[in-house]
Design a protein around this motif. Structure first.
Motif, PDB file in Angstrom:
ATOM      1  N   PRO A 254      27.138  -8.385  -1.071  1.00  0.00           N
ATOM      2  CA  PRO A 254      26.593  -9.430  -0.195  1.00  0.00           C
ATOM      3  C   PRO A 254      26.057 -10.636  -0.940  1.00  0.00           C
ATOM      4  CG  PRO A 254      25.888  -7.266   0.559  1.00  0.00           C
ATOM      5  CD  PRO A 254      26.593  -7.050  -0.746  1.00  0.00           C
ATOM      6  N   GLU A 255      25.410 -10.415  -2.082  1.00  0.00           N
ATOM      7  CA  GLU A 255      24.845 -11.535  -2.835  1.00  0.00           C
ATOM      8  C   GLU A 255      25.934 -12.498  -3.312  1.00  0.00           C
ATOM      9  OE1 GLU A 255      22.003  -8.104  -3.105  1.00  0.00           O
ATOM     10  OE2 GLU A 255      24.165  -8.371  -3.279  1.00  0.00           O
TER      11      GLU A 255
ATOM     12  N   LEU B  68      29.060 -12.729  -1.838  1.00  0.00           N
ATOM     13  CA  LEU B  68      29.635 -13.329  -0.634  1.00  0.00           C
ATOM     14  C   LEU B  68      28.774 -14.485  -0.134  1.00  0.00           C
ATOM     15  CD1 LEU B  68      30.636 -10.056   1.232  1.00  0.00           C
ATOM     16  CD2 LEU B  68      32.190 -11.671   0.122  1.00  0.00           C
ATOM     17  N   ALA B  69      27.449 -14.361  -0.306  1.00  0.00           N
ATOM     18  CA  ALA B  69      26.526 -15.401   0.149  1.00  0.00           C
ATOM     19  C   ALA B  69      26.685 -16.697  -0.630  1.00  0.00           C
ATOM     20  CB  ALA B  69      25.082 -14.900   0.029  1.00  0.00           C
TER      21      ALA B  69
ATOM     22  N   ARG C  31      30.924 -17.243   6.158  1.00  0.00           N
ATOM     23  CA  ARG C  31      30.014 -16.655   5.166  1.00  0.00           C
ATOM     24  C   ARG C  31      29.142 -15.575   5.801  1.00  0.00           C
ATOM     25  NH1 ARG C  31      27.176 -20.588   0.948  1.00  0.00           N
ATOM     26  NH2 ARG C  31      29.364 -20.602   0.309  1.00  0.00           N
TER      27      ARG C  31
ATOM     28  N   MET D  78      29.076 -11.457   5.094  1.00  0.00           N
ATOM     29  CA  MET D  78      27.871 -10.744   4.678  1.00  0.00           C
ATOM     30  C   MET D  78      27.532  -9.600   5.623  1.00  0.00           C
ATOM     31  SD  MET D  78      25.531 -13.957   3.457  1.00  0.00           S
ATOM     32  CE  MET D  78      24.173 -12.905   2.873  1.00  0.00           C
ATOM     33  N   GLU D  79      27.782  -9.793   6.929  1.00  0.00           N
ATOM     34  CA  GLU D  79      27.505  -8.739   7.905  1.00  0.00           C
ATOM     35  C   GLU D  79      28.623  -7.704   7.981  1.00  0.00           C
ATOM     36  OE1 GLU D  79      25.086  -7.712   9.495  1.00  0.00           O
ATOM     37  OE2 GLU D  79      23.640  -9.315   9.800  1.00  0.00           O
TER      38      GLU D  79
ATOM     39  N   ILE E 283      21.004  -8.444   4.023  1.00  0.00           N
ATOM     40  CA  ILE E 283      20.571  -7.923   2.723  1.00  0.00           C
ATOM     41  C   ILE E 283      19.949  -6.542   2.885  1.00  0.00           C
ATOM     42  CG2 ILE E 283      19.028  -8.320   0.757  1.00  0.00           C
ATOM     43  CD1 ILE E 283      21.433 -10.233   0.918  1.00  0.00           C
TER      44      ILE E 283
ATOM     45  N   LYS F 234      23.068  -3.646   7.827  1.00  0.00           N
ATOM     46  CA  LYS F 234      24.259  -4.141   8.499  1.00  0.00           C
ATOM     47  C   LYS F 234      24.467  -3.284   9.741  1.00  0.00           C
ATOM     48  CE  LYS F 234      26.469  -5.793   4.259  1.00  0.00           C
ATOM     49  NZ  LYS F 234      27.667  -5.716   3.396  1.00  0.00           N
TER      50      LYS F 234
END
Length: 403
Positions: free
Chosen positions: A12-13, A15-16, A73, A77-78, A193, A196
């Protein structure tokens, strides 16, 4: 030519920081801000095709490249197939209901949700024939018993505002599936973060991007994350018609905010846990509400669902012989602060302190507040990025001078 598409399996970090639409011909490294209402078409046939299909960019009320970057984005992340932006978190809820429900449909909702959400369902949607049953945030059996043949949606916020109650997302997803309904989860407090919801069975994830996704209290934003079928078939037509669209500038601000979401949220979780432990040791404090504390009723569930972290918001209780006395104590502690901001947002880099009974839940009846567990002595603190000891010292100004 080298394939420059993002590889699968990114965290996720990453992808963010990296998920966005393709760069323009200029090769910008930071995503472009497209401040334009309309887009020039190459010819009439292309214009007609784009307006008919909805593909491509024609008018920023229907789509905009900067907004698309934010949507892609957040969906990445989700872990959902798609996302759609709205002008605010409440706008996203309105979009969800307009896209899914009609007169005669029934919704099951946690009675511990954000005050404006409760009002929207209890007052506004009822005008249009949507029925709502409110139930306990934490009692799965009560959710199950509330389901009717015409139930189309279950909607929960976890953790809740302000008492940080946690619901069992997987259990509610099972109830929704058995009823042929959908489960939506407000993930504004936890962010992708920490959790999900779709990995636990939820169908729709709702966000108020105004909070942690932006992270610096600058703009309003909202979003729904779900399957392509729901986003393109149910929600996109509503946005195009009703106009609850996110502005390109606000989308760009939140897009940039997402890049630091991971480090901000983790730092805020660490600070909030330390402050929660400290507050539990203060003799003036009757109770602390924070999922990261073993004393929290849903601590174990929260640790499983929220990646082992408690979040950046806590609440604490001041006792009083009467509601008026408790309110006076809460106001004294809040008004004694010289560092903390007296405001109602959360997720900011600046620590925010508020009195829920007179602000976020002030429009509810006393009966509704009591049902949600919110008293006149409740204080909410959304912890920012200041030094922990400075935050503690500011709270002590009021706590040590209580009469």
């Amino acid at each position: 030519m080298t394939d420059r598409s993002l590889p699968a399996g990114l965290r996720p970090e990453t992808l963010a920081v990296r998920t966005a639409i393709e760069r323009s011909q200029y090769g910008e490294n930071s995503e472009a801000l497209y401040l334009t209402t309309g887009f020039v078409q190459p010819d009439s046939e292309t214009s007609a095709q784009r307006f008919s299909s909805g593909e491509g960019y024609t008018y920023s009320r229907t789509s905009n490249p900067t907004v698309t970057s934010f949507e892609q984005r957040l969906a990445a992340m989700e872990g959902t197939e798609a996302a759609i932006a709205a002008a605010s978190g409440m706008g996203a809820i309105l979009l969800m209901i307009m896209g899914l429900l009609r007169a005669g449909d029934h919704v099951v909702l946690s009675r511990s949700m954000f005050g404006s959400t409760l009002n929207l369902f209890a007052k506004e949607f009822g005008k249009f024939g949507v029925e709502t049953t409110f139930c306990s945030q934490t009692d799965v059996d009560e959710w199950r018993a509330a389901v009717r043949p015409n139930t189309k949606l279950l909607f929960a916020e976890t953790p809740t505002n302000p008492l940080t109650e946690v619901c069992d997302i997987a259990a509610l997803a099972d109830i929704a599936r058995a009823a042929g309904a959908l489960l939506a989860v407000d993930n504004a407090f936890a962010t992708p973060i920490l959790q999900k919801p779709t990995q636990l069975g939820a169908d729709i994830v709702m966000h108020s991007g105004t909070k942690y996704l932006d992270g610096q209290g600058r703009v309003m934003a909202g979003a729904l994350c779900a399957s392509h079928e729901l986003i393109t078939g149910k929600f996109a037509p509503i946005v195009r018609t009703a106009g609850m669209v996110l502005s390109p500038f606000n989308a760009w601000v939140v897009l940039k905010g997402l890049e630091t979401l991971g480090i901000r949220v983790k730092a805020q979780c660490e600070s909030t846990l330390a402050i929660a432990r400290w507050l539990e040791a203060q003799p003036q404090v009757a109770r602390v509400y924070y999922p990261g504390l073993p004393s929290h009723p849903q601590h174990e569930l929260a640790m499983r669902q929220q990646n082992g972290l408690g979040g950046g918001v806590l609440s604490f209780q001041l006792a009083g012989d009467t509601p008026e006395a408790a309110r006076a104590k809460a106001f004294h502690v809040i008004d004694s602060c010289r560092l903390l901001s007296i405001a109602t947002n959360l997720g900011d880099t600046k620590t925010i302190i508020s009195h829920p009974a007179s602000t976020s839940h002030g429009r509810l009846s006393e009966e509704q507040r009591q049902a949600a567990g919110i008293t006149q002595g409740t204080i909410r603190v959304a912890v920012g990025l200041e030094h922990i000891e400075d935050i503690q010292d500011d709270l002590l100004r009021g706590l040590t001078t209580l009469s």
